[in-house]
Design an enzyme around this catalytic site. Sequence first.
Site, PDB file in Angstrom:
ATOM      1  N   HIS A  20       9.218  -9.382   0.097  1.00  0.00           N
ATOM      2  CA  HIS A  20       8.487  -8.454  -0.771  1.00  0.00           C
ATOM      3  C   HIS A  20       8.904  -7.002  -0.565  1.00  0.00           C
ATOM      4  O   HIS A  20       8.196  -6.086  -0.953  1.00  0.00           O
ATOM      5  CB  HIS A  20       6.978  -8.636  -0.570  1.00  0.00           C
ATOM      6  CG  HIS A  20       6.486  -9.983  -1.013  1.00  0.00           C
ATOM      7  ND1 HIS A  20       5.324 -10.564  -0.556  1.00  0.00           N
ATOM      8  CD2 HIS A  20       7.019 -10.884  -1.883  1.00  0.00           C
ATOM      9  CE1 HIS A  20       5.162 -11.763  -1.128  1.00  0.00           C
ATOM     10  NE2 HIS A  20       6.186 -11.971  -1.919  1.00  0.00           N
ATOM     11  N   THR A  78      -1.977  -8.429  10.934  1.00  0.00           N
ATOM     12  CA  THR A  78      -3.385  -8.033  11.081  1.00  0.00           C
ATOM     13  C   THR A  78      -3.706  -7.682  12.535  1.00  0.00           C
ATOM     14  O   THR A  78      -4.473  -6.764  12.791  1.00  0.00           O
ATOM     15  CB  THR A  78      -4.364  -9.126  10.601  1.00  0.00           C
ATOM     16  OG1 THR A  78      -3.929 -10.384  11.087  1.00  0.00           O
ATOM     17  CG2 THR A  78      -4.446  -9.178   9.098  1.00  0.00           C
ATOM     18  N   ARG A 111      -5.472 -10.283   1.400  1.00  0.00           N
ATOM     19  CA  ARG A 111      -6.303 -11.322   0.785  1.00  0.00           C
ATOM     20  C   ARG A 111      -7.463 -11.820   1.640  1.00  0.00           C
ATOM     21  O   ARG A 111      -8.237 -12.638   1.180  1.00  0.00           O
ATOM     22  CB  ARG A 111      -5.420 -12.503   0.372  1.00  0.00           C
ATOM     23  CG  ARG A 111      -4.644 -12.184  -0.876  1.00  0.00           C
ATOM     24  CD  ARG A 111      -3.475 -13.088  -1.106  1.00  0.00           C
ATOM     25  NE  ARG A 111      -2.561 -12.428  -2.021  1.00  0.00           N
ATOM     26  CZ  ARG A 111      -1.627 -11.581  -1.669  1.00  0.00           C
ATOM     27  NH1 ARG A 111      -1.434 -11.301  -0.401  1.00  0.00           N
ATOM     28  NH2 ARG A 111      -0.871 -10.999  -2.561  1.00  0.00           N
ATOM     29  N   THR A 117       0.090 -16.982   7.477  1.00  0.00           N
ATOM     30  CA  THR A 117       0.091 -16.949   6.013  1.00  0.00           C
ATOM     31  C   THR A 117      -0.698 -18.137   5.487  1.00  0.00           C
ATOM     32  O   THR A 117      -0.616 -19.235   6.034  1.00  0.00           O
ATOM     33  CB  THR A 117       1.529 -16.968   5.430  1.00  0.00           C
ATOM     34  OG1 THR A 117       1.452 -17.131   4.007  1.00  0.00           O
ATOM     35  CG2 THR A 117       2.385 -18.078   6.010  1.00  0.00           C
ATOM     36  N   ASP A 148       6.002  -4.000   6.207  1.00  0.00           N
ATOM     37  CA  ASP A 148       5.629  -2.943   7.148  1.00  0.00           C
ATOM     38  C   ASP A 148       6.656  -2.629   8.230  1.00  0.00           C
ATOM     39  O   ASP A 148       6.415  -1.777   9.081  1.00  0.00           O
ATOM     40  CB  ASP A 148       4.287  -3.304   7.811  1.00  0.00           C
ATOM     41  CG  ASP A 148       4.300  -4.728   8.397  1.00  0.00           C
ATOM     42  OD1 ASP A 148       5.363  -5.150   8.925  1.00  0.00           O
ATOM     43  OD2 ASP A 148       3.270  -5.412   8.319  1.00  0.00           O
TER      44      ASP A 148
END
Length: 241
Positions: free
Chosen positions: A121, A28, A36, A190, A106
Amino acid sequence: MEKEIARLQELIDQYDNIVFFGGAGVSTESGIPDFRSQDGLYNQKYDYPPETILSHTFFMRHPDEFYKFYQDKMLCDTAKPNAAHLKLAELEQAGKLKAVITQNIDNLHQMAGSKNVLELHGSVYRNYCMKCGRFHDFHYMKNAKGVPRCECGGIIKPDVVLYEEGLDNDTINASVRAIANAQVLIIGGTSLAVYPAAGLIDYFRGDHLVVINKSSTPRDGYADLLIKEPIGKVFSQIIVR
Ligand code: ZN
């Protein structure tokens, strides 16, 4: 927070088998929205909820709608590694950090120079033709108009774990090994809300568990060092020696 940073610095100085487990909060600060958090992807307006669009069934049935969203929201090419990514790469180079386990897709850890990155992921940087299996890179996907297709005509699928899909076994096994063998586990950025990824930290049996996250996590009570600050801000104060 000075006391906590000093303690983290002590642990980093003292140990050379550290593993980092991170999530959306690590990115972020690089400008990638948190799925989320309140202003994250999941609260943005779209024809379908993102959880539906990012599912295997939806991808197979409506690749055009999937790729409208994906092109728009997932293929960010302006984000740069922040202090957390860069410091983790430095720690690996210095022989302190053995692995970065990430829920992010990313590629920012690799851009920062990290070598052993376990992507639970998947990654938007790997894409494969569903017909012939040929690899296509990020830019091929970014430049595609509509549904990205291979030279053979097949539809290309990103190597990203969609809802309803399982995690890659080799990545899980390598993550379990890294966590089980670590002396220090740093969990950062997280909220530990996403399973099975979050369950991996149960394999930790080392000396010190560090949790760095702005908001509370279910593991705060187990942490022997808890820092409720943005992860980039924390790592920017760490010195690698
Ligand atoms: Zn193909």
